[in-house]
Design a protein around this motif. Structure first.
Motif, short mmCIF file in Angstrom:
data_model
loop_
_atom_site.label_atom_id
_atom_site.label_comp_id
_atom_site.label_asym_id
_atom_site.label_seq_id
_atom_site.Cartn_x
_atom_site.Cartn_y
_atom_site.Cartn_z
N LEU B 214 0.93 -1.05 -0.14
CA LEU B 214 0.05 -0.07 0.12
C LEU B 214 0.98 1.32 0.05
CD1 LEU B 214 -3.06 0.75 0.27
CD2 LEU B 214 -2.54 0.90 2.76
N GLY B 215 0.61 2.29 -1.18
CA GLY B 215 1.54 3.20 -0.94
C GLY B 215 2.69 3.13 -1.84
N TYR B 216 3.16 2.09 -2.08
CA TYR B 216 4.64 1.67 -2.80
C TYR B 216 4.18 0.76 -4.01
CZ TYR B 216 6.77 3.66 1.03
OH TYR B 216 7.39 4.66 2.22
N GLY B 217 3.49 1.28 -4.85
CA GLY B 217 3.05 0.63 -6.36
C GLY B 217 2.05 -0.45 -6.33
N GLU B 219 -1.02 -0.16 -6.75
CA GLU B 219 -2.07 0.50 -7.49
C GLU B 219 -1.89 -0.65 -9.03
OE1 GLU B 219 0.19 2.36 -6.51
OE2 GLU B 219 0.65 4.14 -7.81
N TYR B 220 -0.63 -0.51 -9.33
CA TYR B 220 -0.47 -1.51 -10.47
C TYR B 220 -0.84 -2.90 -10.19
CZ TYR B 220 2.37 2.81 -11.66
OH TYR B 220 2.87 3.93 -11.97
N TYR B 222 -2.94 -3.75 -8.07
CA TYR B 222 -4.23 -4.31 -8.02
C TYR B 222 -5.05 -4.48 -9.12
CZ TYR B 222 -9.17 -2.33 -6.89
OH TYR B 222 -10.38 -2.50 -6.53
N SER B 223 -4.40 -3.50 -10.30
CA SER B 223 -5.02 -3.32 -11.62
C SER B 223 -4.65 -4.79 -12.58
CB SER B 223 -4.70 -2.06 -12.59
OG SER B 223 -5.56 -1.17 -11.99
N GLU B 226 -7.02 -7.40 -11.00
CA GLU B 226 -8.17 -7.38 -11.90
C GLU B 226 -8.21 -7.70 -13.23
OE1 GLU B 226 -10.11 -3.20 -10.88
OE2 GLU B 226 -11.38 -4.31 -9.73
N ARG B 227 -7.27 -7.11 -14.14
CA ARG B 227 -7.30 -7.47 -15.39
C ARG B 227 -7.15 -8.84 -15.77
NH1 ARG B 227 -3.26 -4.41 -18.60
NH2 ARG B 227 -4.21 -5.34 -20.34
#
Ligand code: B12
Ligand code: SF4
Lengths: 450, 318
Positions: B214-217, B219-220, B222-223, B226-227
């Motif tokens: 969390l806070g260190y990449g 988001e990438y 996570y996506s 999901e993909r």
């Protein structure tokens, strides 16, 4: 987005005057259709056409603003289900709940925490956004006093909550200039609160006990001409809430179902008595579509990770945040100051510069353009190897600024030090620590002058 | 007014993978919908948590993370038993961190012996991670496969550079593998194709898309999860229809924000609770993105996440 570029084009003046900044009306229509232009850019549209196109080109989840001035909070405006499709627009508003049942000391303590809580990260200030004032004590004067106190104490945007419609109306009127969110219209009071919201031009929350009821009330309000709504499906468990949030977002996006085309409000604070668990539920809602997230407390250990989660989920997936390639001077540098190098990924830059700053050792930080990639990612992508670092060090002008020739590289790039020394024969390459958090200790013991 | 739920048609389904062996098998995967979308599909096996055990006493953990294990650090067998006996671990993840050539460089045979002891000491499914050094992992994980023949360990990371050698050995000794690629859906798919070509059976593959904190990449990561999950379910991409593992505890507990004391950073609140929540929220995010297996460290973070999984598995009165 409802209309295609061609459909929009048919409604435009077709004079190709270029005032909108693109050469032709068709080009402008195409930009509108993909959300890359604003309708207002064309000065020659009739009011009718503006309204028609405005409606059709509005995002399927309406953008609703609560509050005024600098503290105004923008919510909704979402156009996709998954963040990899396109950037999520407006991050959730973490909102502190205050009740007229709390004693004065508790309220003051909570408000103080709320106001002082702010973090800077990657150059952006993260903070809880709003305060919800809830009347539970059946005593209108106590509720009004609390509303007044909060208004005097903070500029933050407000949510006003009371089941007593009269008390709620009175409170809304007392601070309507601040555009508070009125919570909430139900089947019982929809006419009264609908008229009130319209009269005061304040946003209005809608609460149903089921999705069906929610849609009915919302539809009524739309018919009454109330434009800015916020939806509460009544779900008060994590599982049901996830389901409702997904159905609401999908209905708006996939079916253009107007009654659900609004941001939502969710209540982790009513779903558990355990503050740690409350934070976990709030985190779920950050990812899955909560817009106003009501919390029973603002504590650093829970709100900080929540703000990080919100920042992560709402960053642009297509474009990493980057800073400019240049020499950053941290502190009062001179010709004997240490020289460090890293890439231009914003996160990397802010972490490293923050640690250099903490060390109180004035230093030059060379930021090389790595196309917004972190150290190892950039290295693996061929954008941060000896072959590209060397010419940058030579050209960036640092050789004029310092007498010495010592360059500190990130610990994770230890493997390139030999190669870099070959490419930069005048320089001595020093391998820094791997984690930036060890930089202060490292810089303090570093000897530049021999 | 009746609300018609806008449903997504899922043509694909995630493969069910049995982990461990005998009576203690835990099956993961099997989803026919996006994570916890129980109104339009099934999640027959809720996500599971593997508790971390290290082969050597950790040197750089903050006290808040070390405290629950202070009495067993340095003794991986006792550590693993404590996880199962005291904390009710569903599965164990042995991190052979000391095999890293940049650390102690523990030799392969020693690492295999440690793994063997741990695998004999606990009944629950055992994940074994090398140090992510391509060459060293080849030696270490091959030795581990051999030493623990027939135990259906779950071993990794198998990367582009070593999947052949390790994959072949893993099939030979009947283990499951974690196919690891750096946050890229195409690379993930490609490696699974290659493993298939190598005759690694479909019920022996787990996807490790690599994770940041969390806070260190995050988001990438996570996506990409999901993909991967939507491609598997909606586009019926057969080579992505495997359960996903998220190995993030080691990323979380090295960040600065879990290390700062409340004295140093008063606005960050209680240090212990903060660390627990950063780990638990990293978990919460990857769960919602599609992770089936979480590798976690702090017992209290694990409890929070277990509760969260339970809550999300209940649809609630409608
Ligand atoms: C998020 C991520 C991505 C994102 C990019 C994010 C970004 N903007 O950079 C995406 C998904 C795009 C990506 C892509 C790739 N990635 Co990537 N990625 C990561 C991940 C998960 C996190 C990186 C991150 O954001 N770190 C946070 C930042 C702040 O860290 P940092 O820059 O290193 O800074 C720290 C330290 O280095 C230090 N520091 C920084 N500067 C300095 C300077 C000095 C002087 C000092 C002393 C210290 C210091 O301080 C910071 C904090 O302590 C890592 C794995 C991981 N868990 O770390 C893999 C990782 C970096 N990626 C990897 C790879 C291979 C790739 C790809 C090449 C894969 C591919 N073949 O496509 C691509 C390349 C991209 C391209 N072709 O354009 C590998 C690198 C392997 C290696 N050892 O070389 C990693 C390690 C994953 C792995 N284990 O395989 N990636
Ligand atoms: S300003 Fe309006 S009329 Fe002129 S080119 Fe643009 S869209 Fe056409």
């Amino acid at each position: 987005m409802g209309l295609s570029g061609i459909e929009i084009f048919k409604k435009l003046p077709k004079t190709n005057c270029g005032k909108c900044g693109v050469p032709t009306c068709l080009a402008f229509a195409m930009k509108l259709a993909t959300g890359k232009a604003e309708l207002d850019a064309c000065p020659d549209l009739s009011e009718d056409v503006k309204e028609e196109l405005g409606e059709a080109s509005a995002p399927p989840v309406r953008t609703v603003v609560i509050g005024t001035g600098e503290q105004a909070i923008k919510l909704g405006g979402e156009t996709v289900l998954f963040r990899h499709e396109k950037r999520f627009e407006n991050p959730p508003a973490f909102t502190l709940l205050l009740s007229d049942k709390m004693d004065e000391a508790e309220i003051s303590a909570k408000l103080t925490k709320f106001k002082e809580t702010a973090y800077e990260r990657v150059g952006i200030v993260l903070r809880p956004a709003m305060v919800a004032v809830k009347g539970e004590s059946k005593d209108t004067s106590g509720f009004m006093a609390l509303v007044e106190k909060v208004c005097n104490d903070t500029d933050a945007a407000l949510v006003l909550m009371n089941e007593d419609t009269d008390a709620l109306s009175q409170a809304a009127k007392s601070c309507s200039n601040r555009k508070p969110l009125i919570y909430a219209a139900t089947s019982e009071n929809v006419e009264t609160l609908g008229s009130l919201a319209r009269e005061l031009s304040c946003p209005l929350a809608v609460k149903g006990n089921s999705l069906e009821e929610l849609a009915e009330i919302s539809e009524k309000l739309i018919k009454m001409g109330v434009k800015d709504l916020i939806l509460d499906s009544g779900a008060r468990t994590a599982g049901k809430s996830l389901e409702d949030q997904i159905i609401i977002r999908r209905s708006a996006l996939m079916k253009k179902f107007k009654p659900f085309g609004f941001p939502t409000i969710v209540f982790p604070c009513e779903m558990t008595d355990n503050p740690m668990k409350e934070a976990m539920i709030a985190c779920q809602m950050v990812a899955k579509y909560g817009s106003i997230i009501i919390l029973s407390e603002i504590e650093g250990h829970s709100i900080f990770p929540l703000l990080l989660a919100s920042m992560n989920i709402f960053t642009d997936p297509q474009r990493p945040m980057a800073v400019e390639q240049k020499i950053y001077e941290i502190g009062a540098t001179d010709e004997n100051s240490p020289v460090l190098i890293t890439g231009n990924f914003s996160l990397t830059y802010f972490i490293v510069s923050g640690e250099v700053d903490t060390s109180r050792v004035p230093s030059y930080l060379l930021i090389k353009d790595t196309e917004g990639l972190s150290v190892l990612t950039a290295w693996a992508a061929g954008k941060f190897g000896a072959d590209t670092i060397a010419p940058f060090v030579k050209k960036c002008g640092i050789e004029e600024k310092v007498k010495h020739r010592k360059l500190v590289i990130p610990g994770y790039l230890a493997t390139i030090s030999g190669e870099l020394e070959e490419e930069l024969p005048d320089w001595e390459i020093l391998i820094g620590p791997r984690e930036a958090s060890h930089l202060p200790a490292y810089l303090k013991q570093l000897k530049i002058e021999d | 007014m009746t609300i018609e739920i806008p449903k997504i048609a899922y043509a694909g389904k995630i493969k069910e993978i049995p982990l461990g062996r005998g009576e203690n098998i835990i099956t993961v995967g099997g989803e026919s919908c996006c994570p916890f979308h129980l109104f339009e599909g099934a999640m027959p096996h809720p996500p599971k948590i593997a508790m971390e055990v290290y082969d050597r006493a950790p040197e750089d953990w903050p006290d808040t993370a070390l405290e629950p294990f202070a009495d067993v650090a340095g003794d991986p067998v006792a550590w693993a038993r404590k996880c199962v006996d005291t904390y009710g671990a569903e599965m164990i993840a042995l991190q052979l961190a000391s095999t890293d050539p940049n650390a102690e460089d523990t030799p392969a045979d020693e690492a295999a012996a440690i793994t063997k002891k741990v695998s004999d000491a606990v009944e629950v499914p055992l994940f074994v991670f090398g140090s992510s050094s391509v060459d060293k992992d080849t030696e270490v994980l091959k030795a581990v496969c051999e030493a623990c023949e027939g135990k259906n360990l779950i071993i990794g990371p198998l990367a582009e550079g070593n999947y052949r050698a390790i994959g072949a050995t893993a099939i030979g000794y009947q283990h499951t593998v974690m196919a690891s690629t750096p946050i890229d859906i195409n690379l993930a798919k490609q490696l699974n194709i290659l493993l298939g070509n190598l005759n690694v059976p479909d019920d022996k593959i787990i996807i490790d898309p690599t994770t940041g904190a969390l806070g260190y990449g995050l988001e990438y990561c996570y996506s990409v999860m999901e993909r991967i999950r939507t491609a598997a379910l909606v586009q019926e991409d057969e080579r992505l229809q495997f359960p996903i593992i998220a190995n993030f505890a080691k990323e979380v507990w090295k960040t600065k924000e879990v290390r700062l004391s409340e004295m140093e950073a008063p606005l960050l609140g209680d240090q212990k609770k903060r660390g627990i929540l950063i780990e638990a929220m990293t978990a919460q995010c990857v769960l919602l993105a599609g992770a089936d297996i979480l590798v976690m460290r702090h017992p209290e973070a694990i409890n929070l996440v277990k509760e969260s999984i339970q809550d999300l598995m209940i649809r609630g009165e409608s």
